[in-house]
Motif scaffolding. Structure first.
Motif, mmCIF file in Angstrom:
data_model
loop_
_atom_site.group_PDB
_atom_site.id
_atom_site.type_symbol
_atom_site.label_atom_id
_atom_site.label_comp_id
_atom_site.label_asym_id
_atom_site.label_seq_id
_atom_site.Cartn_x
_atom_site.Cartn_y
_atom_site.Cartn_z
ATOM 1 N N HIS A 1 3.777 -2.021 -14.827
ATOM 2 C CA HIS A 1 3.521 -2.812 -13.646
ATOM 3 C C HIS A 1 4.635 -3.642 -13.738
ATOM 4 C CE1 HIS A 1 0.840 -6.078 -11.919
ATOM 5 N NE2 HIS A 1 1.920 -6.910 -12.344
ATOM 6 N N HIS A 2 5.457 -3.421 -12.485
ATOM 7 C CA HIS A 2 6.473 -4.290 -12.359
ATOM 8 C C HIS A 2 6.521 -5.270 -11.249
ATOM 9 C CE1 HIS A 2 11.251 -3.214 -11.217
ATOM 10 N NE2 HIS A 2 10.825 -4.683 -11.734
ATOM 11 N N GLU A 3 6.779 -6.702 -11.576
ATOM 12 C CA GLU A 3 6.611 -7.790 -10.812
ATOM 13 C C GLU A 3 8.089 -8.189 -10.421
ATOM 14 O OE1 GLU A 3 4.488 -11.053 -11.750
ATOM 15 O OE2 GLU A 3 3.340 -9.679 -13.551
ATOM 16 N N HIS A 4 8.217 -8.487 -8.943
ATOM 17 C CA HIS A 4 9.719 -8.718 -8.268
ATOM 18 C C HIS A 4 9.526 -10.070 -7.947
ATOM 19 C CE1 HIS A 4 11.028 -4.400 -8.246
ATOM 20 N NE2 HIS A 4 9.696 -4.325 -8.251
ATOM 21 N N HIS A 5 10.146 -11.237 -8.383
ATOM 22 C CA HIS A 5 9.957 -12.437 -7.864
ATOM 23 C C HIS A 5 11.330 -12.903 -7.320
ATOM 24 C CE1 HIS A 5 6.197 -13.593 -9.928
ATOM 25 N NE2 HIS A 5 6.642 -12.438 -10.809
ATOM 26 N N PHE A 6 11.346 -13.741 -6.302
ATOM 27 C CA PHE A 6 12.669 -14.110 -5.578
ATOM 28 C C PHE A 6 12.505 -15.365 -5.193
ATOM 29 C CE2 PHE A 6 11.588 -9.677 -4.589
ATOM 30 C CZ PHE A 6 12.412 -9.215 -4.807
ATOM 31 N N PRO B 1 5.703 -11.705 1.042
ATOM 32 C CA PRO B 1 7.118 -11.702 1.473
ATOM 33 C C PRO B 1 7.540 -13.292 1.791
ATOM 34 C CG PRO B 1 6.090 -10.549 3.197
ATOM 35 C CD PRO B 1 5.016 -11.002 1.929
ATOM 36 N N PRO B 2 8.924 -13.683 1.399
ATOM 37 C CA PRO B 2 9.986 -12.840 0.849
ATOM 38 C C PRO B 2 9.960 -13.543 -0.832
ATOM 39 C CG PRO B 2 10.911 -14.766 1.840
ATOM 40 C CD PRO B 2 9.314 -14.745 2.090
ATOM 41 N N HIS B 3 9.029 -13.872 -1.136
ATOM 42 C CA HIS B 3 8.768 -14.539 -2.435
ATOM 43 C C HIS B 3 8.690 -13.466 -3.631
ATOM 44 C CE1 HIS B 3 9.384 -18.064 -0.473
ATOM 45 N NE2 HIS B 3 8.395 -17.970 0.212
ATOM 46 N N ARG B 4 7.637 -12.433 -3.172
ATOM 47 C CA ARG B 4 6.956 -11.731 -4.544
ATOM 48 C C ARG B 4 6.493 -10.550 -4.128
ATOM 49 N NH1 ARG B 4 1.864 -11.442 -6.620
ATOM 50 N NH2 ARG B 4 1.754 -10.638 -8.743
ATOM 51 N N PHE B 5 6.696 -9.199 -4.878
ATOM 52 C CA PHE B 5 5.945 -8.136 -4.656
ATOM 53 C C PHE B 5 5.647 -7.299 -5.975
ATOM 54 C CE2 PHE B 5 10.076 -5.987 -4.024
ATOM 55 C CZ PHE B 5 10.078 -4.973 -4.520
ATOM 56 N N VAL B 6 4.834 -6.438 -6.194
ATOM 57 C CA VAL B 6 4.651 -5.843 -7.527
ATOM 58 C C VAL B 6 4.367 -4.255 -7.322
ATOM 59 C CG1 VAL B 6 2.711 -5.499 -9.149
ATOM 60 C CG2 VAL B 6 3.246 -7.721 -8.155
ATOM 61 N N ASP B 7 4.975 -3.402 -7.859
ATOM 62 C CA ASP B 7 4.640 -1.909 -7.646
ATOM 63 C C ASP B 7 4.213 -1.728 -8.984
ATOM 64 O OD1 ASP B 7 7.001 -0.539 -9.093
ATOM 65 O OD2 ASP B 7 7.904 -2.233 -8.295
ATOM 66 N N GLU B 8 3.273 -0.440 -9.047
ATOM 67 C CA GLU B 8 2.556 -0.063 -10.244
ATOM 68 C C GLU B 8 2.659 1.298 -10.107
ATOM 69 O OE1 GLU B 8 -0.785 -2.330 -11.537
ATOM 70 O OE2 GLU B 8 -0.969 -3.304 -9.469
ATOM 71 N N GLN B 9 2.768 2.038 -11.247
ATOM 72 C CA GLN B 9 2.721 3.472 -11.563
ATOM 73 C C GLN B 9 1.405 3.938 -11.185
ATOM 74 O OE1 GLN B 9 4.047 5.872 -15.233
ATOM 75 N NE2 GLN B 9 2.195 5.896 -15.312
ATOM 76 N N GLY C 1 0.713 -1.329 0.190
ATOM 77 C CA GLY C 1 -0.086 0.174 -0.120
ATOM 78 C C GLY C 1 0.992 1.310 -0.070
ATOM 79 N N ASP C 2 2.057 1.315 0.497
ATOM 80 C CA ASP C 2 3.018 2.364 0.384
ATOM 81 C C ASP C 2 3.235 2.947 -1.273
ATOM 82 O OD1 ASP C 2 3.226 2.108 3.131
ATOM 83 O OD2 ASP C 2 5.204 1.363 2.870
ATOM 84 N N GLU C 3 3.289 4.159 -1.114
ATOM 85 C CA GLU C 3 3.814 4.846 -2.350
ATOM 86 C C GLU C 3 5.005 5.500 -2.290
ATOM 87 O OE1 GLU C 3 0.843 7.697 -3.832
ATOM 88 O OE2 GLU C 3 -0.281 6.008 -4.788
ATOM 89 N N ALA C 4 5.892 5.466 -3.493
ATOM 90 C CA ALA C 4 7.260 6.325 -3.414
ATOM 91 C C ALA C 4 7.204 6.915 -4.503
ATOM 92 C CB ALA C 4 8.208 5.155 -3.392
ATOM 93 N N THR C 5 7.521 8.197 -4.583
ATOM 94 C CA THR C 5 7.757 9.143 -5.648
ATOM 95 C C THR C 5 9.132 9.308 -6.122
ATOM 96 O OG1 THR C 5 5.697 10.379 -5.161
ATOM 97 C CG2 THR C 5 7.279 11.266 -6.576
ATOM 98 N N SER D 1 4.833 5.264 -7.474
ATOM 99 C CA SER D 1 4.352 3.963 -7.793
ATOM 100 C C SER D 1 3.735 3.581 -6.361
ATOM 101 C CB SER D 1 5.621 2.973 -8.325
ATOM 102 O OG SER D 1 6.113 3.237 -9.440
ATOM 103 N N ARG D 2 3.073 2.501 -6.372
ATOM 104 C CA ARG D 2 2.538 1.815 -5.213
ATOM 105 C C ARG D 2 2.593 0.267 -5.100
ATOM 106 N NH1 ARG D 2 -2.992 3.263 -5.707
ATOM 107 N NH2 ARG D 2 -2.456 5.140 -4.513
ATOM 108 N N ILE D 3 2.922 0.028 -3.862
ATOM 109 C CA ILE D 3 3.181 -1.456 -3.807
ATOM 110 C C ILE D 3 1.792 -1.915 -3.631
ATOM 111 C CG2 ILE D 3 3.952 -3.313 -2.423
ATOM 112 C CD1 ILE D 3 6.345 -1.607 -3.553
ATOM 113 N N THR D 4 1.434 -2.958 -4.486
ATOM 114 C CA THR D 4 0.030 -3.510 -4.739
ATOM 115 C C THR D 4 -0.063 -4.714 -4.573
ATOM 116 O OG1 THR D 4 0.321 -3.732 -7.226
ATOM 117 C CG2 THR D 4 -0.852 -1.773 -6.280
ATOM 118 N N ALA D 5 0.969 -5.716 -4.451
ATOM 119 C CA ALA D 5 1.011 -7.122 -4.065
ATOM 120 C C ALA D 5 2.289 -7.459 -3.306
ATOM 121 C CB ALA D 5 1.133 -8.132 -5.356
ATOM 122 N N TRP D 6 2.037 -8.177 -2.053
ATOM 123 C CA TRP D 6 2.944 -8.412 -1.274
ATOM 124 C C TRP D 6 3.047 -9.794 -0.594
ATOM 125 C CZ3 TRP D 6 6.842 -5.452 0.995
ATOM 126 C CH2 TRP D 6 6.931 -5.919 2.568
#
Length: 149
Positions: free
Chosen positions: A93-98, A76-84, A51-55, A69-74
């Motif tokens: 739409h930026h997916e981060h997978h670990f 931990p510690p496997h995945r999160f998504v940020d979206e403009q 839910g956090d946003e970063a500019t 961008s806002r963190i829209t999926a969470w």
């Protein structure tokens, strides 16, 4: 038409460490020093969560850019998504997978889907100019994460 950019990097650290580093806005800005990037957060905390946003403010192609961008999926510690939520793209739409590879190694996958404004012209510019540039930035950030981890 959306363009998908994917960068896969192996990091010699546990998934939780890599996950946490990817959510640290100071690490993010540090990885892109050449663009004079700065970041502010909606909460004042330097590590983002759901839910956090970063500019982010930076200079790219000699021009000032600003994107929120806002963190829209969470997960931990496997995945999160940020979206403009605000910025230069029609959508980002930026997916981060670990993925835990064992022996304290992590496969980090960045999958960014971006659509530009301006219809067919924007799609062409994205494919020919922005996608290669964004891929280079993702690789640069991944190399920085690998060093810091």
């Amino acid at each position: 038409m959306p363009t998908v950019i994917e960068v896969v990097t192996v990091v010699d650290a546990a998934p939780r460490r890599v996950f946490d580093l990817e959510l640290d806005v100071d690490v993010h800005a540090g990885s892109l020093r050449g663009s004079r990037e700065t970041a502010t957060t909606s909460t004042g905390r330097r590590r983002l969560t759901l839910g956090d946003e970063a500019t982010f403010r930076a200079t790219h192609f000699g021009l000032p850019w600003r994107m929120t961008s806002r963190i829209t999926a969470w997960e931990p510690p496997h995945r999160f998504v940020d979206e403009q939520t605000r910025g230069p793209f029609r959508s980002l739409h930026h997916e981060h997978h670990f993925e835990d590879l064992g022996t304290s190694a992590t496969r980090m996958t960045d999958r960014m889907t971006v659509s530009a404004p301006l219809g067919a012209f924007g799609a062409l510019v994205t494919r020919l100019v922005l996608a290669p540039y964004l891929r280079r930035l993702l690789k640069q950030r991944a190399a920085y994460i690998r060093r810091v981890a």
